[in-house]
Design an enzyme around this catalytic site. Sequence first.
Site, short mmCIF file in Angstrom:
data_model
loop_
_atom_site.label_atom_id
_atom_site.label_comp_id
_atom_site.label_asym_id
_atom_site.label_seq_id
_atom_site.Cartn_x
_atom_site.Cartn_y
_atom_site.Cartn_z
N ASP A 73 0.83 -1.20 0.00
CA ASP A 73 0.00 0.00 0.00
C ASP A 73 0.87 1.25 0.00
O ASP A 73 2.09 1.19 0.20
CB ASP A 73 -0.91 0.01 1.22
CG ASP A 73 -1.98 -1.08 1.16
OD1 ASP A 73 -2.35 -1.48 0.05
OD2 ASP A 73 -2.43 -1.52 2.24
N TYR A 131 7.58 -9.78 6.39
CA TYR A 131 7.45 -8.34 6.57
C TYR A 131 8.17 -7.92 7.85
O TYR A 131 8.26 -8.69 8.82
CB TYR A 131 5.99 -7.93 6.68
CG TYR A 131 5.26 -7.86 5.36
CD1 TYR A 131 5.16 -6.65 4.66
CD2 TYR A 131 4.68 -8.99 4.80
CE1 TYR A 131 4.50 -6.58 3.45
CE2 TYR A 131 4.01 -8.92 3.58
CZ TYR A 131 3.92 -7.71 2.91
OH TYR A 131 3.27 -7.64 1.70
#
Length: 266
Positions: A73, A131
């Site tokens: 994003d 992540y």
Amino acid sequence: MSPATNTDTKSITNTAINLDYKTFALKIAYNGGAFSGFAPQKSRKILSVSEAISDALQSIGIKSSVLGAGRTDKGVHSLGMVVRFFAPRFWEAKKLEKILTPKIYPHIKIRALKEIDFSFCPIKDAKKRAYLYLFSPHLQSPFVSPFVAFERVGDMKILQKCLQAFIGEHNFALFRKSKSSAKTTNRIIYDARLKIFQRFGQKICGIYIEGNGFLRAQVRLMIGASLAVSRGEVDFSDFVLQLEAKKSAWREPVSANGLYFAKVWY
């Protein structure tokens, strides 16, 4: 002949690739704050990461689709995103890297570029992804704040307990954006842990999460809920019910600027 713009390899015949094109894998790090996200956003005027790479390729005569291992994003960074594209057979990896590097720098840095088999798909062939989330309970300088999020944290042991609870296979239906179109919401988390270290003269917290795949905003919602439990704003029992997809206890994701797509394995 030019490669099809469809991101699916099946849209390009084996003959066309073998005779006219090579397939390349590009490993990149990027500053997500400079882009609208990895994939193009029709409603935004800010360039996406994939569009920046596509524009750079077109500037040297390469018209190809650009497919990444994930969709980050706006504001989310990358340490090792893998991208696939096609180029005419006369191109060599070293020459391509030399020419592309200044065209996408400084917001995108090439970490590696190599020729691969035409059947490679950075999404379907990925075995697992990881992540990293960097945050601090202290406000950072404007030169650090785009890369280290400001997040309130409570009991570190409780935070670690929440992270450990994620390990294994779970239904993450309540840890995703409501508009997510994934066919299944079950994901396997292999590792989730907290590390505290000193950087920039202050305490920095790092949360590492590794899994076989992630839903949209899943990592940010996982961390957001865990921090809420650590602060005493959500009971651990309610947190567990959300992890079991039975009850929503916390739906506020952490800030995007501290999140990094760290690594993908093939």
